[in-house]
Every structure is written in C-alpha cells, then in structure tokens.
Design a protein around this motif. Sequence first.
Motif, PDB file in Angstrom:
ATOM      1  N   GLN D  21      50.562  18.096  21.846  1.00  0.00           N
ATOM      2  CA  GLN D  21      50.314  19.547  21.950  1.00  0.00           C
ATOM      3  C   GLN D  21      51.008  20.192  23.155  1.00  0.00           C
ATOM      4  N   PHE D  22      51.233  19.419  24.215  1.00  0.00           N
ATOM      5  CA  PHE D  22      51.890  19.978  25.412  1.00  0.00           C
ATOM      6  C   PHE D  22      53.408  19.819  25.355  1.00  0.00           C
ATOM      7  N   HIS D  23      53.864  18.967  24.435  1.00  0.00           N
ATOM      8  CA  HIS D  23      55.278  18.607  24.402  1.00  0.00           C
ATOM      9  C   HIS D  23      56.117  19.567  23.586  1.00  0.00           C
ATOM     10  N   LEU D  25      59.418  21.915  23.144  1.00  0.00           N
ATOM     11  CA  LEU D  25      60.789  21.665  23.585  1.00  0.00           C
ATOM     12  C   LEU D  25      61.002  22.246  24.986  1.00  0.00           C
ATOM     13  N   ARG D  26      60.478  23.446  25.224  1.00  0.00           N
ATOM     14  CA  ARG D  26      60.633  24.063  26.539  1.00  0.00           C
ATOM     15  C   ARG D  26      60.000  23.194  27.636  1.00  0.00           C
ATOM     16  N   ASN D  27      58.759  22.777  27.411  1.00  0.00           N
ATOM     17  CA  ASN D  27      58.074  21.981  28.435  1.00  0.00           C
ATOM     18  C   ASN D  27      58.796  20.667  28.727  1.00  0.00           C
ATOM     19  N   LEU D  28      59.324  20.064  27.678  1.00  0.00           N
ATOM     20  CA  LEU D  28      60.005  18.776  27.871  1.00  0.00           C
ATOM     21  C   LEU D  28      61.319  18.957  28.631  1.00  0.00           C
ATOM     22  N   ILE D  29      62.025  20.036  28.341  1.00  0.00           N
ATOM     23  CA  ILE D  29      63.279  20.315  29.045  1.00  0.00           C
ATOM     24  C   ILE D  29      63.000  20.669  30.506  1.00  0.00           C
ATOM     25  N   VAL D  30      61.965  21.469  30.740  1.00  0.00           N
ATOM     26  CA  VAL D  30      61.560  21.789  32.113  1.00  0.00           C
ATOM     27  C   VAL D  30      61.196  20.498  32.865  1.00  0.00           C
ATOM     28  N   SER D  31      60.472  19.616  32.188  1.00  0.00           N
ATOM     29  CA  SER D  31      60.052  18.363  32.832  1.00  0.00           C
ATOM     30  C   SER D  31      61.243  17.453  33.134  1.00  0.00           C
ATOM     31  N   THR D  32      62.233  17.446  32.251  1.00  0.00           N
ATOM     32  CA  THR D  32      63.453  16.677  32.508  1.00  0.00           C
ATOM     33  C   THR D  32      64.100  17.150  33.804  1.00  0.00           C
ATOM     34  N   SER D  33      64.135  18.461  33.976  1.00  0.00           N
ATOM     35  CA  SER D  33      64.764  19.041  35.161  1.00  0.00           C
ATOM     36  C   SER D  33      63.967  18.727  36.429  1.00  0.00           C
ATOM     37  N   TYR D  74      61.725  11.681  29.371  1.00  0.00           N
ATOM     38  CA  TYR D  74      61.663  13.085  28.925  1.00  0.00           C
ATOM     39  C   TYR D  74      62.847  13.441  28.033  1.00  0.00           C
ATOM     40  N   VAL D  78      62.782  15.024  24.389  1.00  0.00           N
ATOM     41  CA  VAL D  78      63.518  16.248  24.023  1.00  0.00           C
ATOM     42  C   VAL D  78      64.281  16.007  22.719  1.00  0.00           C
TER      43      VAL D  78
END
Lengths: 116, 116, 116, 116
Positions: D21-23, D25-33, D74, D78
């Motif tokens: 539910q938290f994953h 695409l935006r959150n995962l890309i932000v987390s990668t960064s 991450y 993504v």
Amino acid sequence: MTIDALLKQLLAFRDARDWEQFHTLRNLIVSTSIEAGELLETVQWKSDADIEALLRDPAQMKNLKHECADVLMYLLLVAHTAGFDLVDAAAEKLKLNETRYPVDKARGKATKYSRL
Amino acid sequence: MTIDALLKQLLAFRDARDWEQFHTLRNLIVSTSIEAGELLETVQWKSDADIEALLRDPAQMKNLKHECADVLMYLLLVAHTAGFDLVDAAAEKLKLNETRYPVDKARGKATKYSRL
Amino acid sequence: MTIDALLKQLLAFRDARDWEQFHTLRNLIVSTSIEAGELLETVQWKSDADIEALLRDPAQMKNLKHECADVLMYLLLVAHTAGFDLVDAAAEKLKLNETRYPVDKARGKATKYSRL
Amino acid sequence: MTIDALLKQLLAFRDARDWEQFHTLRNLIVSTSIEAGELLETVQWKSDADIEALLRDPAQMKNLKHECADVLMYLLLVAHTAGFDLVDAAAEKLKLNETRYPVDKARGKATKYSRL
C-alpha cells in the motif's frame, strides 16, 4: 540583494505563471533534491585540478552559480510554503551545532561531524 | 537575521573547529546533496494528509526546519568557497528564468518548467 | 539477461573506452547519486494521475527504464570496484531487515520503516 | 543468488508486512533517491587515502554494502511496480550508450560522457 527581496521576486514569478498549484511541499522538496543532484553534476568526473580550473572558467562558474541558485530558490519556496523563515531556521540550527560539536572535541576532526 | 550575518557566523563556527581543511568545493557540494536527501526523508512514505499534519506538528516542523537549514548552510559555504554571492546568483538566475518561461506560454503548465 | 552477464558487458564497455581511470569509488558513488536525481525527475511535478498515465505512455516508460538502468549500472560498478557481489549484499541486507522489522510489529505501518 | 530470486524474497518481505500500500511508484523512486544520498555519505569528508582504507575496514565495507543494497532493493521495486525487468532495461540502455559514445571518439575522455 537581500534574501527577502529575492523571495518576493520569486513569489511574483510564481504567481505570474499561476504555478502555486504545483508547489506542494512534497513537490518543492523533491525539486530541491533534483537540483542538488544537478549541482553535483558540476563536479562529476572532475579531478581536484579540474575543479581548480573550473573556478577560473567563466562558463563553468556561471553554470555552478545557476545550479546553486536553483537549489536556493526551491529551498526558499519550501520554507515559505511551510511557513518559516529560512535564514532564522539556519541560525537556530547553527546554534544547536555549536553545542553538538564543542570546539575542544571537534577541532580538526572530520569524523566528528558526519552531518552539519 | 540577514543571510550575510548567518554566513559570518557559519565561517566563525567552521574556523573555531579548524574545519576549512575539509571544506573543498567537492566536499561541500557532495554534502549539499546528502542534506537534500535528508530533507527528502521528511516526506518519505507520507500521504498528502500526513504532510498536512506535519505542518501542525512542532516536532516534525522543527525537523523540517533543521533539514532545510543544513542544505542552506552547505550551499552558503559552496558559494563562499567558489567566491560568489549566493543571493545575487539566484537573482540573476531568476531573471534568466523570466525570459525562458514567458508568462503567456508557461501560465498554468507544469510541463513548461521541468527545471527552475 | 543475468546480472552477471550485464556486469561483464558493462566492464567491456568501460574498458573499450579506457574509462576505468575515471571510475574511482568516489566518482562512481557520486554518479549513482546524480542518476538517482535524474530518476526522481521522471515524477517531478506529476500528480498521481500523471504517474498512472506515464505507465501507459511508451516514451515516458522508455525514459523511466533508462533512468533506472543508469542507477543500476553505476551501482554495479560501485560493487565491482569495491570487490563485492551486489545481489548477495542485498540478500544479506534483506535478511537483516527481516529481524529489524518483525512482521508482527511492522505490519501495515509505514512509520515502522523509514529505511529499508 | 540470482536477482530474480532476490526480487521474489523482497516481494515476500513486503507482502508479509502489508507494505505494498505504501509502495507507489512515486514513493519508491523518492526512496531510491534518499538511499543514494545515504550511499554518498559513505565517502563524505573522506580523502582518497580514507577511501582506500575504507576498502580494508570490515565495518565500513559492511556499511557500504548495505547502502548499495538499499538502493538496489528500491530500484528493483520501482521496476517491478512499473512492470519491466531491471536488468533487461540496463542491457538495452547499455546498447544505446554504445552508439552514443563510439569507442574512437570517447576513448580516454571523461568529458565525453557526463552521463551513462
């Protein structure tokens, strides 16, 4: 120019283009990070000598200034959107750092401050 | 506080700890980027409602301020080390953006400016 | 393609261009971070609906793939240069995360993991 | 371990904690960064000699591995969320780079590739 005058110009720039709708706190913080990545590009692949040379090269200096400018402008918009004064926040944080990194313990040691 | 007064305090903080030796342009730019990543953490995993709530939560707001502060302080040190005025650089860049994104073409369109 | 085959191609690409001389651990890590910033640009200014649309748009999907690809390639070079296997390192870290975030405590809570 | 086996474990880890539910695409890309920023911290303030020493220091090496691991995990999420194979995307991008940076023009020149 003062930073307050800059912020005022920046808000006028934003409003003339009706861009406030895109300037959510999340988007502004994401954009700050993207611009910090572009700033990092100014030294990518460069040796220490290349970086020395950059400082004497007008085109590269202009680019460096503009990348720093972009980070500052988004940061100002983040602070404005969240409702605080950016410079006052930094002054407060610096005061905190003074107690965190006492002169006698931190003197000359990079390891003492992994973070500002 | 003015940004010039902040820079002066920051340089005094640095010099009292003999940290100028670590403050190469590369290291300061790298540190700016690291701090921008920490700023990004303040919104990581948050919904839009969570971000609204953050703005009313003193502990989270303090954290947000401090992360913005860290980015600003490194950025000031980058500009000082490279020998330019950060706010003037931003004013110059903003002027450039005004010609790059003319009001009549950019109005209300996020796609018109992928970058500041 | 396996990741080992990719790494092999990547090293051949590097060596054909005589680029190993630039691939210090620092430069590769800096480049990973720059590319992660470019990946972040793929969602900059986008609403949730825009991101849904991106997934159905071949040009944007190609761009997203390529930005992810760049991060992976630098990451592989970092691991190779430092002398470890990237996938094994991730498997080890995931095992650690399993003990750090026990299912019964972490279930359904974003706050439980600010970091992987 | 193969990267496909790693992805499978990662998805099982995610699902056991009900974190899909938290994953977004935006959150995962932000987390990668964010994780790429943490990776950058492993070389912050370090001289070239310090980085050499890091490679012989088990604690620092473990930390470096784990930061690389976080970025990879991450990135895998993504790609999985966006519906493509990460390694195939990199192979495709590498092929593109081969035409972009022909050996005879790029040989030995860092300036020839500001980007992978």
